[in-house]
Design a protein around this motif. Structure first.
Motif, mmCIF file in Angstrom:
data_model
loop_
_atom_site.group_PDB
_atom_site.id
_atom_site.type_symbol
_atom_site.label_atom_id
_atom_site.label_comp_id
_atom_site.label_asym_id
_atom_site.label_seq_id
_atom_site.Cartn_x
_atom_site.Cartn_y
_atom_site.Cartn_z
ATOM 1 N N ILE A 6 -11.036 -6.793 3.944
ATOM 2 C CA ILE A 6 -10.094 -6.794 2.824
ATOM 3 C C ILE A 6 -9.284 -5.502 2.814
ATOM 4 N N ALA A 7 -9.952 -4.372 3.029
ATOM 5 C CA ALA A 7 -9.242 -3.090 3.023
ATOM 6 C C ALA A 7 -8.166 -3.048 4.103
ATOM 7 N N SER A 8 -8.484 -3.561 5.281
ATOM 8 C CA SER A 8 -7.504 -3.536 6.371
ATOM 9 C C SER A 8 -6.335 -4.471 6.099
ATOM 10 N N LEU A 9 -6.595 -5.621 5.454
ATOM 11 C CA LEU A 9 -5.507 -6.546 5.141
ATOM 12 C C LEU A 9 -4.606 -5.993 4.041
ATOM 13 N N VAL A 10 -5.181 -5.305 3.070
ATOM 14 C CA VAL A 10 -4.363 -4.652 2.040
ATOM 15 C C VAL A 10 -3.506 -3.551 2.670
ATOM 16 N N SER A 11 -4.098 -2.768 3.555
ATOM 17 C CA SER A 11 -3.336 -1.704 4.227
ATOM 18 C C SER A 11 -2.209 -2.289 5.077
ATOM 19 N N PHE B 72 -7.482 -3.974 -5.597
ATOM 20 C CA PHE B 72 -8.371 -4.336 -4.486
ATOM 21 C C PHE B 72 -9.378 -3.201 -4.326
ATOM 22 N N ASN B 73 -10.560 -3.362 -4.888
ATOM 23 C CA ASN B 73 -11.519 -2.250 -4.893
ATOM 24 C C ASN B 73 -12.137 -1.982 -3.522
ATOM 25 N N GLN B 74 -11.839 -2.815 -2.537
ATOM 26 C CA GLN B 74 -12.365 -2.578 -1.190
ATOM 27 C C GLN B 74 -11.652 -1.408 -0.496
ATOM 28 N N ILE B 75 -10.429 -1.103 -0.913
ATOM 29 C CA ILE B 75 -9.690 0.011 -0.323
ATOM 30 C C ILE B 75 -9.764 1.198 -1.280
ATOM 31 N N LYS B 76 -9.877 2.410 -0.735
ATOM 32 C CA LYS B 76 -10.052 3.602 -1.551
ATOM 33 C C LYS B 76 -8.734 4.374 -1.651
ATOM 34 N N TYR B 77 -8.710 5.279 -2.621
ATOM 35 C CA TYR B 77 -7.469 6.015 -2.883
ATOM 36 C C TYR B 77 -7.029 6.842 -1.673
ATOM 37 N N TYR B 78 -8.004 7.378 -0.919
ATOM 38 C CA TYR B 78 -7.624 8.215 0.220
ATOM 39 C C TYR B 78 -7.074 7.380 1.377
ATOM 40 N N HIS B 79 -7.464 6.092 1.454
ATOM 41 C CA HIS B 79 -6.841 5.228 2.458
ATOM 42 C C HIS B 79 -5.363 5.015 2.135
ATOM 43 N N VAL B 80 -5.074 4.734 0.854
ATOM 44 C CA VAL B 80 -3.688 4.509 0.437
ATOM 45 C C VAL B 80 -2.872 5.786 0.607
ATOM 46 N N ALA B 81 -3.450 6.922 0.206
ATOM 47 C CA ALA B 81 -2.732 8.193 0.335
ATOM 48 C C ALA B 81 -2.417 8.492 1.801
ATOM 49 N N ALA B 82 -3.352 8.213 2.698
ATOM 50 C CA ALA B 82 -3.110 8.450 4.122
ATOM 51 C C ALA B 82 -1.993 7.552 4.645
#
Length: 684
Positions: free
Chosen positions: A452-457, A396-406
């Motif tokens: 999309i980023a928020s739904l993946v998170s 999901f390219n809408q979310i970035k690596y630092y979002h996942v790491a956080a």
């Protein structure tokens, strides 16, 4: 007072009843036959769980049917092997628990994998329920199956790794109850006694009979569904006008079974919510068209759809946050009291509690054997968190690596808090953690990728928090049955693997059977996925994407907020004071669900509970013993019929008959005339 080791007669001991039986090693508990049966039961219960989740949104606990079937299937396989002259290892409760753990985690992956929530919330089908013009950057129409499997495997595995380092603290240092895990352990321990095995056989027979009846009824109904709104599922039991309001009885064995399992407050809260919304509130709001709103669009948030969406979301969020705060406070108080006792380890516990009984000492000894060093567990968590931070953004390219790491930096804290609360109250608030995450990440990212980023998170948090609480429930069961903690972890990882593989395939089967003009996630679909719209709407709120609402919508939401808070406060006080009214306080989340889905399944569920009440009146003992098994058979029979239905659809085999209901008058004359013309042979 606890019994001492030297005086076994002062209390009945579970483990002394099993003392003469050999204790199998890790690979005597992790067996190929248990793995094969786990795959079979995983497919069955994931099919059932997903179907319920996609229609109702509330999935009842399936611990009893999974426990019964895991015991019965293993026992049957061992008996069959021996009759065939094949030497088979003895059937032990530890092998039973390994199997049960794998199935439970597989079901958990089905419920946290986004099949009825955040993944569906990314699609254009759900997006169109909020706006007519959709930004293509806010949609993920299809996730490739292989990538979806990889995503589920990673988030499920991280859910296990985030809580494993805390298992000794929760189960031995603080001795948390984890009620579901404890009840399951008692059930499995009893099954491995002669009397318990007899009861299990009775329950399995009830389950198989109801399964056969439910499957046969589903097959019969299938013959009449050759078109849209055809068949018994569209039977207007209360008239065509109420049918248009989605208020009808659809002859579903699944929902009748759900009504038998679910508490009476949930069943009648659902019915009450459907009557309030579709019976009174929505007709009233429709009468205000032209005064409070002017759009004709059924999806725009500045029309009647705005009331429907935000009233339901307000009740669900208020209920969830209230319960979240209640659990956190209760867990914090309990943690503080235990911390004051300074039980900082097994040595201190054994020193201060010299009367620790035989069972507890035996269980502690087995549990602490072959413990993995904390340094290895932490290194594993950090390694896999790093892998997730790279792989998930590539899916999901809408979310970035630092979002996942956080997210994974905070995941162990969230997992510990929720698992501790579950250990005290048997109450997981993982969906509330997920909804808060949606709001925070959406606000952090901003447009155009925020939705999309928020739904993946949301999926990352949901899996970490919910899987961790299920892992601790299962570890409690393993602790009370002398199952190796290493075997339990292997079972949990195996459950994640099979869950990540089979659940996307099951979803594809449901997608195949869905009607073309009513895809999964639409309000007209047989799989409306009510929570998918809730999750997407929270993301819209997080980025400030909701600016124009119909007149008085905020006022209605404020009224819903205060009513929900007041009812939750009343329940809390009633439970604290022991008032009888606590048994009659409705569930606000259950009331809110029909606001999105309609009323049809609520009638089936109330009928199921009414049948249970009659059964209890006639024979209470039989009802208490067999009702859950009967309900599980009803649910599984109709749920598993979706498998042959999907295969028939793939091979272009369609039902031969359409049974449809129309109002009397001119409509009947038009249809009769059309049919007569069809019967008239054409002339050349």
């Amino acid at each position: 007072m606890d019994a001492t080791i030297g005086d076994p007669n002062t209390a009945w001991s579970v483990e002394r009843a099993f003392e003469g039986r050999p204790q199998p090693g890790v690979w005597g508990q992790v067996t190929p036959r248990a793995m094969l049966i786990a795959i079979l039961l995983g497919i069955i219960f994931c099919f059932v769980s997903l179907r319920i989740h996609m229609v109702v949104g509330i999935v009842p606990g399936l611990n009893m049917p999974t426990s019964v079937l895991s015991f019965y299937c293993l026992k049957w396989v061992v008996t069959l092997l021996r009759r065939c002259g094949i030497i088979a290892l003895p059937f032990t409760r530890q092998e039973n628990i390994f199997l049960l753990t794998s199935v439970n985690i597989c079901i958990t992956i089905a419920l946290t994998g986004g099949f009825a929530t955040y993944i569906i919330g990314m699609t254009s089908t759900v997006a169109r329920t909020f706006a007519d013009d959709i930004d293509p950057r806010e949609i993920v129409e299809h996730v490739p199956t292989g990538q979806w499997m990889l995503f589920l495997f990673l988030i499920g595995l991280m859910g296990i790794l985030s809580i494993i380092p805390f298992k000794e603290i929760m189960l031995i240092d603080y001795r948390l109850l984890f009620p579901t895990g404890t009840v399951t352990a008692h059930l499995i321990n009893s099954f491995h006694t002669p009397q318990g095995a007899y009861v299990a056989n009775l329950q399995v027979m009830a389950l198989l009979k109801s399964f056969a009846g439910s499957f046969s009824w589903s097959l019969f109904q299938w013959f009449y569904t050759a078109g849209n709104d055809c068949g018994f599922q569209s039977f207007p039991a209360f008239g065509l006008e109420l049918y248009k309001r989605r208020f009808y009885f659809d002859f579903s064995a699944t929902y009748i079974g759900l009504g038998i399992i679910c508490p009476i407050l949930v069943n009648f809260s659902l019915l009450f919510g459907s009557i309030i919304s579709w019976g009174f509130l929505y007709p009233y709001l429709e009468s205000k068209k032209g005064q409070w709103y002017h759009t004709n669009s059924p999806t725009s948030l500045d029309g009647s759809n705005g009331y429907k969406v935000f009233l339901g979301i307000t009740m669900i969020l208020t209920d969830g946050i209230f319960n979240f705060l209640t659990l956190i406070i209760r867990a914090s108080i309990d943690f503080y009291h235990k911390w004051q006792q300074k039980d900082s380890g097994m040595t201190n516990y054994s020193t201060k509690h010299t009367s620790l009984n035989y069972d507890d000492r035996k269980r502690n000894g087995v549990f602490l054997i072959n413990q993995m060093p904390i340094s290895i567990l932490l290194s594993g968590y950090i390694t896999f968190a790093t892998v997730c931070s790279v792989v998930i953004p590539s899916i999901f390219n809408q979310i970035k690596y630092y979002h996942v790491a956080a997210l994974y930096a905070f995941a162990p804290l969230f997992s510990f808090c929720n698992a501790y609360g579950t250990g005290v109250t048997d109450w997981s608030v993982a969906p509330t953690y997920a909804k808060i995450t949606i709001f925070v990440i959406a606000a952090w990212v901003g447009k155009p990728d925020a939705i999309i980023a928020s739904l993946v998170s949301c999926g990352i948090t949901m899996a970490a928090v919910h899987c961790s609480s299920q892992v601790m429930q299962d570890l409690k069961t393993g602790y009370m049955t002398l199952t190796s903690s290493r075997a339990m972890v292997i079972g949990q990882i195996f459950g994640v693997i099979i869950g990540a593989i089979i659940n996307p395939c099951i979803y594809l089967a449901f997608e195949t059977t869905a009607k073309l003009n009513a895809p999964i996630g639409s309000r007209q679909s047989e799989y409306p996925c009510p929570y998918s719209g809730v999750y997407r709407a929270i993301g819209l709120m997080g980025i400030g994407g909701v600016k124009e609402l119909p007149q008085h919508c905020i006022l209605f939401c404020l009224i819903a907020f205060f009513i929900t808070a007041a009812i939750n406060f009343l329940r809390l006080v009633a439970q604290k004071k022991g008032w009888g009214v606590q048994n009659y306080v409705p569930s606000m989340t259950a009331i809110a669900i029909p606001f999105f889905t309609g009323s049809f399944f609520t009638i089936d569920m109330c009928l199921g509970h009414a049948l249970l009440l009659v059964w209890t009146k006639i024979n209470r003992q039989s009802a208490e013993l067999l009702s859950s098994a009967l309900a599980a058979g009803l649910i599984c029979g109709e749920g598993l019929f979706q498998m042959p239905a999907a295969l028939l659809s793939i091979f272009k085999v369609h039902p031969p008959i359409c049974m449809k209901f129309i109002p009397s008058g001119k409509e009947v004359q038009v249809v009769d005339s059309f049919l007569r013309n069809l019967e008239t042979p054409s002339r050349t």
